[in-house]
Design a protein around this motif. Structure first.
Motif, PDB file in Angstrom:
ATOM      1  N   CYS A 117      30.263  65.486  36.225  1.00  0.00           N
ATOM      2  CA  CYS A 117      29.138  66.429  36.091  1.00  0.00           C
ATOM      3  C   CYS A 117      27.826  65.693  35.767  1.00  0.00           C
ATOM      4  O   CYS A 117      26.743  66.216  36.006  1.00  0.00           O
ATOM      5  N   ALA A 118      27.929  64.482  35.221  1.00  0.00           N
ATOM      6  CA  ALA A 118      26.723  63.734  34.818  1.00  0.00           C
ATOM      7  C   ALA A 118      26.227  62.797  35.917  1.00  0.00           C
ATOM      8  O   ALA A 118      25.284  62.043  35.708  1.00  0.00           O
ATOM      9  N   ARG A 119      26.839  62.865  37.122  1.00  0.00           N
ATOM     10  CA  ARG A 119      26.557  61.839  38.143  1.00  0.00           C
ATOM     11  C   ARG A 119      25.082  61.727  38.509  1.00  0.00           C
ATOM     12  O   ARG A 119      24.556  60.617  38.645  1.00  0.00           O
ATOM     13  N   ASP A 120      24.395  62.864  38.684  1.00  0.00           N
ATOM     14  CA  ASP A 120      22.985  62.786  39.086  1.00  0.00           C
ATOM     15  C   ASP A 120      22.096  62.313  37.944  1.00  0.00           C
ATOM     16  O   ASP A 120      21.059  61.699  38.173  1.00  0.00           O
ATOM     17  N   LEU A 121      22.501  62.620  36.721  1.00  0.00           N
ATOM     18  CA  LEU A 121      21.705  62.175  35.568  1.00  0.00           C
ATOM     19  C   LEU A 121      21.895  60.684  35.322  1.00  0.00           C
ATOM     20  O   LEU A 121      20.990  60.006  34.848  1.00  0.00           O
ATOM     21  N   VAL A 122      23.071  60.173  35.648  1.00  0.00           N
ATOM     22  CA  VAL A 122      23.322  58.735  35.467  1.00  0.00           C
ATOM     23  C   VAL A 122      22.717  57.947  36.621  1.00  0.00           C
ATOM     24  O   VAL A 122      22.057  56.924  36.414  1.00  0.00           O
ATOM     25  N   GLY A 123      22.928  58.430  37.854  1.00  0.00           N
ATOM     26  CA  GLY A 123      22.410  57.703  39.014  1.00  0.00           C
ATOM     27  C   GLY A 123      23.232  56.457  39.297  1.00  0.00           C
ATOM     28  O   GLY A 123      24.401  56.357  38.914  1.00  0.00           O
ATOM     29  N   ASP A 124      22.579  55.463  39.918  1.00  0.00           N
ATOM     30  CA  ASP A 124      23.304  54.306  40.434  1.00  0.00           C
ATOM     31  C   ASP A 124      23.206  53.116  39.476  1.00  0.00           C
ATOM     32  O   ASP A 124      22.647  52.082  39.817  1.00  0.00           O
ATOM     33  N   GLU A 125      23.700  53.289  38.271  1.00  0.00           N
ATOM     34  CA  GLU A 125      23.678  52.174  37.316  1.00  0.00           C
ATOM     35  C   GLU A 125      24.898  52.283  36.404  1.00  0.00           C
ATOM     36  O   GLU A 125      25.412  53.386  36.188  1.00  0.00           O
ATOM     37  N   PRO A 126      25.367  51.134  35.879  1.00  0.00           N
ATOM     38  CA  PRO A 126      26.501  51.208  34.951  1.00  0.00           C
ATOM     39  C   PRO A 126      26.104  51.993  33.701  1.00  0.00           C
ATOM     40  O   PRO A 126      24.931  51.981  33.305  1.00  0.00           O
ATOM     41  N   PHE A 127      27.057  52.640  33.083  1.00  0.00           N
ATOM     42  CA  PHE A 127      26.744  53.538  31.971  1.00  0.00           C
ATOM     43  C   PHE A 127      27.915  53.564  30.990  1.00  0.00           C
ATOM     44  O   PHE A 127      29.007  53.066  31.295  1.00  0.00           O
ATOM     45  N   ALA A 128      27.666  54.175  29.832  1.00  0.00           N
ATOM     46  CA  ALA A 128      28.714  54.288  28.814  1.00  0.00           C
ATOM     47  C   ALA A 128      29.224  55.714  28.739  1.00  0.00           C
ATOM     48  O   ALA A 128      28.515  56.662  29.095  1.00  0.00           O
ATOM     49  N   VAL A 129      30.466  55.869  28.296  1.00  0.00           N
ATOM     50  CA  VAL A 129      31.009  57.186  27.945  1.00  0.00           C
ATOM     51  C   VAL A 129      31.500  57.097  26.502  1.00  0.00           C
ATOM     52  O   VAL A 129      32.188  56.125  26.142  1.00  0.00           O
ATOM     53  N   VAL A 130      31.118  58.068  25.697  1.00  0.00           N
ATOM     54  CA  VAL A 130      31.518  58.077  24.287  1.00  0.00           C
ATOM     55  C   VAL A 130      32.177  59.418  23.967  1.00  0.00           C
ATOM     56  O   VAL A 130      31.571  60.470  24.175  1.00  0.00           O
ATOM     57  N   LEU A 131      33.416  59.368  23.478  1.00  0.00           N
ATOM     58  CA  LEU A 131      34.112  60.590  23.068  1.00  0.00           C
ATOM     59  C   LEU A 131      33.968  60.728  21.555  1.00  0.00           C
ATOM     60  O   LEU A 131      34.446  59.875  20.798  1.00  0.00           O
ATOM     61  N   ALA A 132      33.294  61.796  21.134  1.00  0.00           N
ATOM     62  CA  ALA A 132      32.964  61.943  19.711  1.00  0.00           C
ATOM     63  C   ALA A 132      34.205  62.126  18.836  1.00  0.00           C
ATOM     64  O   ALA A 132      34.162  61.847  17.635  1.00  0.00           O
ATOM     65  N   ASP A 133      35.302  62.570  19.422  1.00  0.00           N
ATOM     66  CA  ASP A 133      36.560  62.735  18.669  1.00  0.00           C
ATOM     67  C   ASP A 133      37.053  61.422  18.085  1.00  0.00           C
ATOM     68  O   ASP A 133      37.740  61.398  17.076  1.00  0.00           O
ATOM     69  N   ASP A 134      36.784  60.338  18.798  1.00  0.00           N
ATOM     70  CA  ASP A 134      37.206  59.021  18.330  1.00  0.00           C
ATOM     71  C   ASP A 134      36.064  58.414  17.533  1.00  0.00           C
ATOM     72  O   ASP A 134      35.011  58.086  18.077  1.00  0.00           O
ATOM     73  N   LEU A 135      36.289  58.293  16.234  1.00  0.00           N
ATOM     74  CA  LEU A 135      35.248  57.766  15.354  1.00  0.00           C
ATOM     75  C   LEU A 135      35.686  56.376  14.894  1.00  0.00           C
ATOM     76  O   LEU A 135      36.832  56.196  14.488  1.00  0.00           O
ATOM     77  N   VAL A 136      34.791  55.403  15.013  1.00  0.00           N
ATOM     78  CA  VAL A 136      35.172  54.026  14.695  1.00  0.00           C
ATOM     79  C   VAL A 136      34.303  53.503  13.552  1.00  0.00           C
ATOM     80  O   VAL A 136      33.074  53.573  13.615  1.00  0.00           O
ATOM     81  N   LEU A 137      34.966  53.008  12.533  1.00  0.00           N
ATOM     82  CA  LEU A 137      34.284  52.372  11.411  1.00  0.00           C
ATOM     83  C   LEU A 137      34.350  50.865  11.643  1.00  0.00           C
ATOM     84  O   LEU A 137      35.434  50.288  11.677  1.00  0.00           O
ATOM     85  N   SER A 138      33.185  50.250  11.871  1.00  0.00           N
ATOM     86  CA  SER A 138      33.208  48.828  12.215  1.00  0.00           C
ATOM     87  C   SER A 138      31.898  48.165  11.815  1.00  0.00           C
ATOM     88  O   SER A 138      30.897  48.864  11.569  1.00  0.00           O
ATOM     89  N   GLY A 139      31.907  46.833  11.783  1.00  0.00           N
ATOM     90  CA  GLY A 139      30.678  46.095  11.523  1.00  0.00           C
ATOM     91  C   GLY A 139      29.752  46.238  12.715  1.00  0.00           C
ATOM     92  O   GLY A 139      28.742  46.944  12.669  1.00  0.00           O
ATOM     93  N   THR A 140      30.135  45.652  13.844  1.00  0.00           N
ATOM     94  CA  THR A 140      29.376  45.817  15.086  1.00  0.00           C
ATOM     95  C   THR A 140      29.809  47.137  15.722  1.00  0.00           C
ATOM     96  O   THR A 140      31.011  47.387  15.846  1.00  0.00           O
ATOM     97  N   PRO A 141      28.859  47.997  16.128  1.00  0.00           N
ATOM     98  CA  PRO A 141      29.255  49.268  16.750  1.00  0.00           C
ATOM     99  C   PRO A 141      30.253  49.029  17.889  1.00  0.00           C
ATOM    100  O   PRO A 141      30.071  48.100  18.679  1.00  0.00           O
ATOM    101  N   CYS A 142      31.283  49.861  17.956  1.00  0.00           N
ATOM    102  CA  CYS A 142      32.335  49.673  18.955  1.00  0.00           C
ATOM    103  C   CYS A 142      31.735  49.606  20.363  1.00  0.00           C
ATOM    104  O   CYS A 142      32.082  48.733  21.164  1.00  0.00           O
ATOM    105  N   LEU A 143      30.786  50.504  20.664  1.00  0.00           N
ATOM    106  CA  LEU A 143      30.203  50.505  22.014  1.00  0.00           C
ATOM    107  C   LEU A 143      29.443  49.201  22.281  1.00  0.00           C
ATOM    108  O   LEU A 143      29.467  48.683  23.396  1.00  0.00           O
ATOM    109  N   ARG A 144      28.786  48.669  21.261  1.00  0.00           N
ATOM    110  CA  ARG A 144      28.074  47.386  21.430  1.00  0.00           C
ATOM    111  C   ARG A 144      29.057  46.278  21.802  1.00  0.00           C
ATOM    112  O   ARG A 144      28.775  45.427  22.634  1.00  0.00           O
ATOM    113  N   GLN A 145      30.242  46.323  21.166  1.00  0.00           N
ATOM    114  CA  GLN A 145      31.257  45.307  21.469  1.00  0.00           C
ATOM    115  C   GLN A 145      31.641  45.379  22.952  1.00  0.00           C
ATOM    116  O   GLN A 145      31.813  44.360  23.622  1.00  0.00           O
ATOM    117  N   LEU A 146      31.763  46.611  23.472  1.00  0.00           N
ATOM    118  CA  LEU A 146      32.115  46.784  24.884  1.00  0.00           C
ATOM    119  C   LEU A 146      30.991  46.293  25.804  1.00  0.00           C
ATOM    120  O   LEU A 146      31.247  45.652  26.829  1.00  0.00           O
TER     121      LEU A 146
END
Ligand code: G1P
Length: 288
Positions: A117-146
């Motif tokens: 559903c987000a395809r037109d808003l994302v367009g033709d570039e790599p992007f992240a997906v974040v599921l709020a149900d999964d909460l991560v306690l970490s030094g470096t943000p989990c998404l930053r690590q990815l």
């Protein structure tokens, strides 16, 4: 290589596991200490360098939009009462004007469909997906690590962790090739396999960096596990066409889609707060 600027937050789910709390309130607005789950997710993305926040919503999700808006009346009152600290803490994390977009997933057809559903808003570039149900306690943000991994390897990157074999039926589960104990090359993956059919116990948790080619696969995707259009199936189809890695991220993940995970997250996050930790610790010791 293109920078990861956009993150998609699928927030259309009903939250039936948290009824009655979620009867009139989105499950993403349940609070861990003093912030809704979705704010934890957005702040993680901000700390990872994300600039565009795309929410895939559903019916009854307008409190999420209000939460990421300015609240004129509230701010006015805080100014009048000279509560400047509270005012700052209300503003600091709200993305700037034009940085948030909402689109509705009109039917509950699964995570893959929500991302599509987000395809037109994302367009033709790599992007992240974040599921709020999964909460991560970490030094470096989990998404930053990815994102750090993606910047080195390109391709798709997912956050992974070992789960008990009995629980593979709740996750996307990987088979891996080259594996240095932290980063593993994904050779195949399957959504919610029965424990005796799972290729391993290495499971995806809700952080992804994805190539835009995934949208073409999602577009053609037929429903599978749970009669839903699964993101996992489209990622499986991309194997061999682009690099694909699973990262054993550093940090502790809480499954806030379950009551016990949500309660543990509340305790763990509260224990990181100096103004609460000591008293809470004493209280917990006194009741167990
Ligand atoms: C989704 C994904 C699954 C992943 C999980 C992580 O499942 O489909 O592959 O392992 O999130 O939380 P859901 O929890 O939406 O059923």
């Amino acid at each position: 290589m293109q920078r990861i600027r956009k993150a998609v937050f699928p927030v259309g789910g009903l939250g039936t596991r948290f009824l009655p709390a979620t009867k009139a309130m989105p499950k993403e607005m349940l609070t861990v200490v003093d912030k809704p789950l979705i704010q934890h997710a957005v702040e993680e993305a901000q700390a990872a360098g994300i600039e565009q926040f795309i929410f895939v919503t559903g019916r009854n999700k307008s409190p999420i939009e209000d939460h990421f808006d300015y609240s004129f009346e509230l701010e006015q009152i805080l100014v009048e009462r000279e509560k400047l600290k509270e005012l700052a803490s209300l503003r600091s994390w709200v993305p700037g004007v034009g940085r948030v977009a909402y689109t509705r997933q009109q039917q509950a057809k699964g995570l893959g469909h929500a991302v599509w559903c987000a395809r037109d808003l994302v367009g033709d570039e790599p992007f992240a997906v974040v599921l709020a149900d999964d909460l991560v306690l970490s030094g470096t943000p989990c998404l930053r690590q990815l994102i750090d991994v993606h910047e080195r390897t390109g391709g798709n990157v997912v956050a992974i962790m070992e789960v008990p074999r009995a629980e593979t039926c709740r996750y996307g589960v990987l088979a891996v090739g080259d594996d240095d104990g932290r980063l593993a090359k994904v050779t195949s993956l399957v959504e919610k396999p029965a424990p005796d059919e799972a290729p391993s116990t290495l499971s995806i948790i809700g952080r992804y960096v994805l190539l835009p080619q995934v949208f073409a696969h999602l577009e053609r995707q037929a429903p599978s596990a749970g009669d839903e259009i699964q993101l996992t199936d489209s990622l499986a189809r991309m194997i061999g066409t682009a690099p694909f890695h699973g990262l054993r991220f550093e940090g502790t993940r809480f499954d806030c889609g379950t009551k016990i995970g949500f309660l543990k997250a509340n305790v763990a996050f509260a224990m990181t707060r100096p103004e609460i930790a000591e008293e809470l610790g004493d209280f917990l010791k006194s009741i167990v």
